[in-house]
Write an enzyme that holds these catalytic residues in place. Structure first.
Site, short mmCIF file in Angstrom:
data_model
loop_
_atom_site.label_atom_id
_atom_site.label_comp_id
_atom_site.label_asym_id
_atom_site.label_seq_id
_atom_site.Cartn_x
_atom_site.Cartn_y
_atom_site.Cartn_z
N SER A 99 28.15 -11.81 27.79
CA SER A 99 27.08 -11.85 29.14
C SER A 99 25.83 -12.39 28.62
O SER A 99 25.03 -12.58 29.57
CB SER A 99 26.93 -10.71 29.52
OG SER A 99 26.73 -9.61 28.47
N HIS A 148 32.60 -11.91 33.27
CA HIS A 148 32.14 -12.85 33.78
C HIS A 148 32.87 -14.04 33.62
O HIS A 148 32.38 -15.21 33.92
CB HIS A 148 30.76 -13.33 32.59
CG HIS A 148 29.91 -12.19 32.61
ND1 HIS A 148 28.65 -12.26 33.33
CD2 HIS A 148 29.73 -10.99 31.94
CE1 HIS A 148 27.97 -11.20 33.03
NE2 HIS A 148 28.43 -10.39 32.28
N LYS A 189 30.65 -9.32 40.07
CA LYS A 189 29.91 -10.71 39.82
C LYS A 189 30.98 -11.65 40.83
O LYS A 189 30.37 -11.87 41.89
CB LYS A 189 30.56 -11.01 38.41
CG LYS A 189 29.73 -9.90 37.58
CD LYS A 189 29.59 -10.12 36.03
CE LYS A 189 29.30 -8.92 35.35
NZ LYS A 189 27.79 -8.07 35.76
N1 PMP Z 1 31.65 -5.94 31.32
C1 PMP Z 1 30.77 -6.95 30.75
C2 PMP Z 1 31.03 -7.78 29.96
C3 PMP Z 1 29.41 -7.05 31.68
O1 PMP Z 1 28.74 -7.93 31.60
C4 PMP Z 1 29.38 -5.74 32.70
C5 PMP Z 1 28.08 -6.11 33.64
N2 PMP Z 1 27.12 -6.92 33.21
C6 PMP Z 1 30.20 -4.87 32.92
C7 PMP Z 1 31.50 -4.75 32.22
C8 PMP Z 1 30.14 -3.68 33.83
O2 PMP Z 1 30.23 -4.14 35.15
P1 PMP Z 1 29.68 -3.44 36.35
O3 PMP Z 1 28.33 -3.98 36.96
O4 PMP Z 1 30.68 -3.44 37.51
O5 PMP Z 1 29.44 -1.84 36.15
#
Ligand code: PMP
Length: 391
Positions: free
Chosen positions: A186, A214, A245
């Site tokens: 991310s 992602h 996302k």
């Molecule tokens: N896993 C990864 C790799 C993320 O980047 C994120 C959110 N940025 C999440 C899980 C969590 O997702 P959520 O926004 O649905 O809580």
């Protein structure tokens, strides 16, 4: 001594960093959302270049229509967890559709992606088990590890030989080990070397978890993520993902071809002790999943904008993550300079994510862009122009 004293240093650090004006980067208020890629921010029309809205589906008319019907027919919320309040038919339908999409037998929907990682890792990895996680994994993976009773070992980011070295040291415990990686990371937007990691998982008879937060809808011919792109889906034991996302909503999921996944429904606290996703969220997500399946042109559009933005920023001299993906992060040496550039971008009508240490590497800072299929060529050009005056 007061209970609040621990925040004093943070208060002072923030004052020193943000004292120069330009607003608080972590408290941006969006006055009005105009589309999946534009909003009014501080009274100015602004291009949103940090949304993770990879396919631009937040304003898709089909998703909105489905959400609206669900809202009217089933109300605004479930007001409780599935274990206590019961499951709505649409939860089951979405789980069935996710399982079909990934060609596996089991799928569980969580209320966020964060909770999906917490729920899976804290429950599946118990005492005497091991979690080997990539050092750059998301906070939700780290927190899931913290909540589990397993032994937690980090391996160097994307370093397969470091992973193997640590596995070798585990001896016969490798068959009780979960290896956890992400499809696209991310912060720097790089992929995991998944083919090699999957081979190692098989060699040591471990289990492989891939967080495709992602990469869902972004990678693979059918949008199933890095496991599909790398051709290793049969070697991935569990996939975690989010609705927040490419699917344009909020929520999370875990899918697996191991039927034991179902046992999480009776054992996983982050599944049991929180309200299930509301009907409108489930409905828009179901439609968005169909769109991922049936509209590959969105993915193609996303990639052509990604390549253009990555190459333009690189040619301007920015130091970027190692490969072009829709997460494009420009490294800035200091956090002071990062805040300054971030504020100037906003003044020029472009919103990106500001990432400070420790989330950003080496004490530096990242100006993190995320590209969307919803961005027009003109918007990508405006993003480039906003960055060009710094280079
Ligand atoms: N896993 C990864 C790799 C993320 O980047 C994120 C959110 N940025 C999440 C899980 C969590 O997702 P959520 O926004 O649905 O809580």
């Amino acid at each position: 001594m007061s209970i609040f004293d621990k925040f004093q240093q943070l208060v002072e650090d923030r004052k020193a960093l943000l004292g120069g004006g330009g607003g608080d980067p972590f408290n941006v208020v969006i006055n009005q959302v105009l589309s999946s890629t534009e909003a009014m921010v501080n009274g100015r029309r602004t291009i949103l270049a940090g949304t993770n809205n990879y396919l631009g589906l937040t304003f898709d008319s089909g998703c909105i229509g489905a959400a609206r019907i669900a809202l009217e027919e089933q109300g605004t919320g479930t007001t409780g967890s599935r274990m206590a309040n019961g499951t709505f038919e649409n939860h089951v339908a979405l789980e069935r559709e996710l399982a079909e999409f990934f060609h596996v037998g089991s799928a569980i929907v969580f209320s966020t992606g964060y909770l999906a990682n917490l729920g899976l890792l804290s429950t599946l990895a118990g005492q005497d088990d091991v979690i080997l996680l990539d050092a750059d994994c998301h906070a939700s993976i780290y927190d899931g590890c913290r909540m589990s009773d397993a032994e937690i070992i980090r391996f160097r980011h994307n370093n397969v030989s470091d992973l193997e070295k640590r596995l070798r040291r585990l001896g016969d415990r490798t068959s009780r080990t979960l290896i956890v990686v992400e499809g696209i990371y991310s912060m720097l937007g790089d992929r995991a070397p998944l083919k090699d990691i999957a081979d190692i998982r098989t060699k040591y008879q471990s289990f492989l978890v891939v967080d495709e937060a992602h990469s869902l809808g972004v990678l693979g011919e059918n949008g199933r993520g890095l496991a599909e792109e790398a051709g290793v889906e049969e070697k991935v034991d569990l996939i975690v993902g989010t609705f927040s996302k490419s699917l344009g909503a909020t929520g999370g999921f875990c899918v697996s071809r191991h039927p034991e996944l179902e046992m999480l429904r009776y054992t996983s606290r982050p599944y049991i002790f929180t309200a299930s996703p509301s009907p409108s969220v489930i409905a828009s997500t179901r439609t968005a999943l169909q769109i991922i399946k049936t509209h590959p042109e969105l993915r193609h559009r996303l990639w052509s904008s990604t390549t253009r933005l990555y190459e333009r920023l690189r040619d301007m001299g920015f130091i970027l993550g190692p490969e072009p993906t829709p997460v494009i992060a420009a490294l800035v040496e200091t956090k002071e300079r990062g805040v300054e550039l971030w504020s100037q971008l906003l003044e020029r009508g472009v919103y990106v994510n500001l990432v400070l240490p420790p989330a950003a590497p080496n004490g530096g800072c990242l100006l993190r862009c995320s590209v969307s299929a919803g961005h027009s060529d003109e918007q990508i050009e405006k993003i480039c122009q906003a960055f060009s005056s710094f280079s």
